[in-house]
Enzyme design. Structure first.
Site, PDB file in Angstrom:
ATOM      1  N   LYS A 149       0.835  -1.200   0.000  1.00 32.48           N
ATOM      2  CA  LYS A 149       0.000   0.000   0.000  1.00 32.48           C
ATOM      3  C   LYS A 149       0.872   1.253   0.000  1.00 32.48           C
ATOM      4  O   LYS A 149       1.785   1.387   0.820  1.00 32.48           O
ATOM      5  CB  LYS A 149      -0.898   0.026   1.235  1.00 32.48           C
ATOM      6  CG  LYS A 149      -1.997  -1.012   1.245  1.00 32.48           C
ATOM      7  CD  LYS A 149      -2.915  -0.777   2.438  1.00 32.48           C
ATOM      8  CE  LYS A 149      -3.912  -1.896   2.613  1.00 32.48           C
ATOM      9  NZ  LYS A 149      -4.814  -1.676   3.758  1.00 32.48           N
ATOM     10  N   ILE A 150       0.540   2.162  -0.909  1.00 32.99           N
ATOM     11  CA  ILE A 150       1.235   3.444  -0.984  1.00 32.99           C
ATOM     12  C   ILE A 150       0.182   4.545  -1.076  1.00 32.99           C
ATOM     13  O   ILE A 150      -0.616   4.559  -2.020  1.00 32.99           O
ATOM     14  CB  ILE A 150       2.175   3.510  -2.209  1.00 32.99           C
ATOM     15  CG1 ILE A 150       3.276   2.452  -2.085  1.00 32.99           C
ATOM     16  CG2 ILE A 150       2.780   4.903  -2.341  1.00 32.99           C
ATOM     17  CD1 ILE A 150       4.237   2.424  -3.261  1.00 32.99           C
TER      18      ILE A 150
END
Length: 384
Positions: A149-150
């Site tokens: 996740k970014i």
């Protein structure tokens, strides 16, 4: 012509949603869900196609989930730091979740069966640090069906592009606007193009971009309620679905672009849109309004366990609700603007609060870990 809803599905069955092109994912898992001897397995209800980690849920389960006890005792005995213990617990959870979903991953040739992993959100504005942690996490988990996740901050877009170029699957989080979604898609395409130039197999690189629908409607509805007029109150609960429809229009446009056709010729897969409903407590209302109202081919819907169970028990589908709804969605945003609620202002607040919320959840997880280690944690080692 008004469509007639289909009959409710059997209890524990999400496959009718899958038949509409939507991949149901579990938002938040813990170790008590893993293994064939567990009463509520990760891969239930039937039709579940993926999962995302959730630091807030893990923080809540650390205190009383017995399956963590043995590993926590070892970590405390060796004086592992709080950050090191969070890393070790998270990596093990991710491995187990990825293993549970590996049959789905193989059966769908990598399209589904994915596990999305949180990273330290304090790096949301530091692309080099985020990319370095993504590399380390992918190596530690060592499973082919992992996404990192970014947050879709301007700096996060650089990390997204760099990770994809290295062959790392990415979940871009906190995409609240058409403008930001276009930037995410551009970064996705740019990463794939760099991966191709490096000789990587782009068909193995997966990605999703997520709109958290709960915060969108909560913020817009708060402003509408403050206005309090009839036209304002009529618009409550419409902002998130309208935004999702606008994003889906962009998704369709990008799939028709020359840039995408060139990537597709090399085996690239589309970056799918993901709707997240983690913040919603009224599962029946959320199922009716969001799960059944956000249906279109090639999308993902991440739901908490209670919402998944509610959807599996009483899902009533009425066909595609996103395609061809662009003009209606623009009308909703236009009406909000005329009421003094420009969506740009809503987005600015949501983007700021999103990062703050992610950091708060991350720190609560560390506080829960410190409490569980009972003061036996050592000093951080190797940056952890």
């Amino acid at each position: 012509m008004k469509e007639t809803p289909v009959a409710p599905t059997h209890r524990g069955d999400l496959r009718p949603l899958v038949a509409e092109g939507v991949s149901p994912w579990l938002d938040g898992f813990h170790r008590g869900l893993f293994g064939p001897d567990r009463p509520a397995r990760l891969t239930e209800p039937a039709g579940l196609r993926g999962a995302t980690s959730n630091p807030a849920l893990l923080a809540a389960r650390l205190a009383d989930e017995p399956s963590y006890a043995q590993q926590l005792a070892r970590l405390a005995e060796h004086g592992v730091s709080v950050e090191g213990a969070v890393w070790a617990i998270s990596v093990q959870d991710l491995r187990m979740a990825a293993d549970e979903l590996l049959p789905v991953f193989r059966a769908t040739q990598g399209y589904d069966g994915l596990v999305s992993a949180d990273m330290d959100p304090r790096m949301a504005h530091n692309p080099a640090a985020a990319t370095a942690e993504a590399i380390e996490l992918v190596r530690a988990v060592d499973r082919p069906n992992l996404l990192v996740k970014i947050p879709a901050t301007p700096e996060g877009l650089t990390a997204l592009r760099d990770c994809v170029a290295l062959g790392i699957g990415v979940h871009a989080t906190g995409v609240f606007s058409v403008q930001r979604y276009r930037e995410v898609v551009d970064a996705w395409f740019g990463g794939l193009e760099r991966a191709l130039r490096a000789g990587r197999t782009v068909s193995r690189i997966a990605s999703v971009a997520s709109l958290p629908v709960g915060p969108v409607d909560r913020e817009i509805d708060r402003r509408l309620t403050a206005i309090g007029t009839g036209p304002a109150l009529e618009l409550r609960g419409t902002g998130a679905v309208a935004t999702a429809r606008l994003l889906y229009q962009v998704y369709e446009e990008q799939l028709g672009s020359a840039r995408w056709r060139a990537l597709r010729a090399h085996g690239a897969r589309p970056q799918r849109l993901l709707w997240s409903t983690a913040e919603l407590a009224d599962t029946a209302a959320a199922r009716s309004w969001y799960v059944e109202g956000l249906v279109s081919w090639g999308t993902v819907h991440a739901m908490t366990r209670p919402l998944l169970d509610e959807a599996a028990r009483a899902l009533r589908l009425r066909g595609d609700t996103l395609m061809g709804q662009h003009e209606a969605a623009l009308t909703v945003h236009d009406r909000l603007g005329r009421l003094g609620i420009p969506y740009r202002a809503v987005v600015r607040r949501l983007e700021s609060e999103n990062i703050t919320g992610l950091v708060d959840s991350w720190m609560r997880l560390h506080a829960a870990m410190e409490a569980r280690l009972g003061g036996k944690a050592g000093a951080p080692r190797d940056g952890r």
